[in-house]
Scaffold this active site. Sequence first.
Site, mmCIF file in Angstrom:
data_model
loop_
_atom_site.group_PDB
_atom_site.id
_atom_site.type_symbol
_atom_site.label_atom_id
_atom_site.label_comp_id
_atom_site.label_asym_id
_atom_site.label_seq_id
_atom_site.Cartn_x
_atom_site.Cartn_y
_atom_site.Cartn_z
ATOM 1 N N ASN A 256 0.917 -1.265 0.076
ATOM 2 C CA ASN A 256 -0.010 0.139 -0.075
ATOM 3 C C ASN A 256 0.777 1.232 0.094
ATOM 4 O O ASN A 256 1.454 1.560 1.161
ATOM 5 C CB ASN A 256 -0.763 -0.094 1.141
ATOM 6 C CG ASN A 256 -1.723 1.232 1.444
ATOM 7 O OD1 ASN A 256 -1.689 2.066 0.368
ATOM 8 N ND2 ASN A 256 -2.347 1.298 2.700
ATOM 9 N N TRP A 257 0.994 1.857 -1.172
ATOM 10 C CA TRP A 257 1.946 3.063 -1.399
ATOM 11 C C TRP A 257 1.314 4.156 -0.671
ATOM 12 O O TRP A 257 2.000 5.181 -0.399
ATOM 13 C CB TRP A 257 2.030 3.576 -2.854
ATOM 14 C CG TRP A 257 3.145 2.454 -3.426
ATOM 15 C CD1 TRP A 257 3.629 1.237 -2.960
ATOM 16 C CD2 TRP A 257 3.840 2.845 -4.587
ATOM 17 N NE1 TRP A 257 4.615 0.534 -3.557
ATOM 18 C CE2 TRP A 257 4.775 1.616 -4.901
ATOM 19 C CE3 TRP A 257 3.942 3.570 -5.592
ATOM 20 C CZ2 TRP A 257 5.649 1.500 -5.779
ATOM 21 C CZ3 TRP A 257 4.890 3.690 -6.629
ATOM 22 C CH2 TRP A 257 5.466 2.441 -6.906
ATOM 23 N N LYS A 258 -0.142 4.148 -0.151
ATOM 24 C CA LYS A 258 -0.539 5.214 0.568
ATOM 25 C C LYS A 258 -0.534 6.678 -0.411
ATOM 26 O O LYS A 258 -0.398 6.551 -1.813
ATOM 27 C CB LYS A 258 -0.078 5.513 1.910
ATOM 28 C CG LYS A 258 -0.310 4.383 2.566
ATOM 29 C CD LYS A 258 0.158 4.603 4.200
ATOM 30 C CE LYS A 258 -0.030 3.441 4.949
ATOM 31 N NZ LYS A 258 0.083 3.131 6.344
ATOM 32 N N HIS B 65 -9.594 1.088 5.220
ATOM 33 C CA HIS B 65 -7.938 1.241 5.870
ATOM 34 C C HIS B 65 -8.097 2.096 6.995
ATOM 35 O O HIS B 65 -9.023 3.235 7.004
ATOM 36 C CB HIS B 65 -7.029 2.100 5.044
ATOM 37 C CG HIS B 65 -5.505 1.683 5.642
ATOM 38 N ND1 HIS B 65 -5.212 2.622 6.361
ATOM 39 C CD2 HIS B 65 -4.643 0.944 5.176
ATOM 40 C CE1 HIS B 65 -3.719 2.233 6.631
ATOM 41 N NE2 HIS B 65 -3.338 1.328 5.984
ATOM 42 N N GLU C 172 -6.462 4.605 8.113
ATOM 43 C CA GLU C 172 -6.427 6.180 7.736
ATOM 44 C C GLU C 172 -7.671 6.787 6.924
ATOM 45 O O GLU C 172 -7.979 7.825 7.372
ATOM 46 C CB GLU C 172 -5.326 6.329 7.076
ATOM 47 C CG GLU C 172 -3.940 5.891 7.815
ATOM 48 C CD GLU C 172 -2.641 5.504 6.834
ATOM 49 O OE1 GLU C 172 -1.829 5.095 7.720
ATOM 50 O OE2 GLU C 172 -2.862 5.337 5.685
ATOM 51 N N GLU D 18 -4.713 -4.791 10.795
ATOM 52 C CA GLU D 18 -3.687 -3.749 10.967
ATOM 53 C C GLU D 18 -3.978 -3.023 12.338
ATOM 54 O O GLU D 18 -4.731 -1.952 12.322
ATOM 55 C CB GLU D 18 -3.564 -2.736 9.682
ATOM 56 C CG GLU D 18 -3.267 -3.279 8.419
ATOM 57 C CD GLU D 18 -2.825 -2.106 7.430
ATOM 58 O OE1 GLU D 18 -1.684 -2.404 6.922
ATOM 59 O OE2 GLU D 18 -3.323 -1.036 7.171
ATOM 60 N N GLY E 75 3.365 2.277 10.696
ATOM 61 C CA GLY E 75 4.374 3.366 10.816
ATOM 62 C C GLY E 75 5.056 3.953 11.746
ATOM 63 O O GLY E 75 5.704 4.967 11.832
ATOM 64 N N SER F 28 4.136 -2.014 10.396
ATOM 65 C CA SER F 28 5.531 -2.119 10.560
ATOM 66 C C SER F 28 6.182 -3.367 10.053
ATOM 67 O O SER F 28 7.043 -4.100 10.713
ATOM 68 C CB SER F 28 5.907 -1.911 11.803
ATOM 69 O OG SER F 28 5.401 -0.582 12.436
ATOM 70 N N GLY G 222 3.138 -1.237 4.341
ATOM 71 C CA GLY G 222 3.386 0.153 3.879
ATOM 72 C C GLY G 222 4.765 0.810 3.433
ATOM 73 O O GLY G 222 4.668 0.419 2.173
ATOM 74 N N GLY G 223 5.144 1.407 4.142
ATOM 75 C CA GLY G 223 6.392 2.132 3.723
ATOM 76 C C GLY G 223 7.453 1.168 3.166
ATOM 77 O O GLY G 223 8.006 1.500 2.086
#
Length: 248
Positions: free
Chosen positions: A10-12, A95, A97, A165, A171, A210, A231-232
């Site tokens: 997920n590049w967000k 999600h 967010e 999640e 993150g 993470s 994610g990241g």
Amino acid sequence: MAPRPLVAGNWKMNGLRADAAEVRALATLLTDDLACDVLICPPATLLTTILDAAKGSAIAVGGQDCHAKVSGAHTGDISAAMIKDLGCSHVIVGHSERRTDHGESDALVRTKAEAAVAAGLVAIVCVGETEAERDGGKTLDVVGRQVLGSVPDAATPATVIVAYEPVWAIGTGRTPTEAEVAEVHGFIRAELSQRFAAAGAEFRLLYGGSVKPSNAKSLMAVANVDGALVGGASLKAVDFSGIINAYN
């Protein structure tokens, strides 16, 4: 038989067209005998670019969100049908967010998941508790409510994936213990099995929060963990391939 694992990125709200180079690089790092499926969900502005970059590889492409309606006066929104029309196969809904930044309820997430399935996409339904809910001993109550309220009644293992999640681990560098992940994933599996009978054992359950190359192998080995929502670490080919290789 355990479901085939999926490692999804997920590049967000990250990435420009030049970052398609990371997808091309990732394709060269993947072996021909992958033991898991691979998915990248970039921002909507990059869907076509990433689809082109992934063409001919084992990398599938999906959206990060969709509207509950097929079309209409919803400025700035994108429907599941539009995402499917581009050539995507999946879409993330619910999600944390989105739930936090946009106030999305379980009911809204469910309608989005239903819209995704109706359009021919696989819906990745996200659930997870906040730090306060975890510390208050409410994790299973919160996750159970979200699974019940967000997963459509007509869901099947082929059309819906559930991603756990923990919000406090996204993150932050904090990661639940393997025992904590096992408890929640086992609980979700039991909830799905109670609701969908034998099919409950076939839903793919992803862990997110993470996830990185250094902990992927141990997390992916936890019971009822059928992959990861990353994610990241999915933004760089070397890092993402390191997580994918947890299954090789």
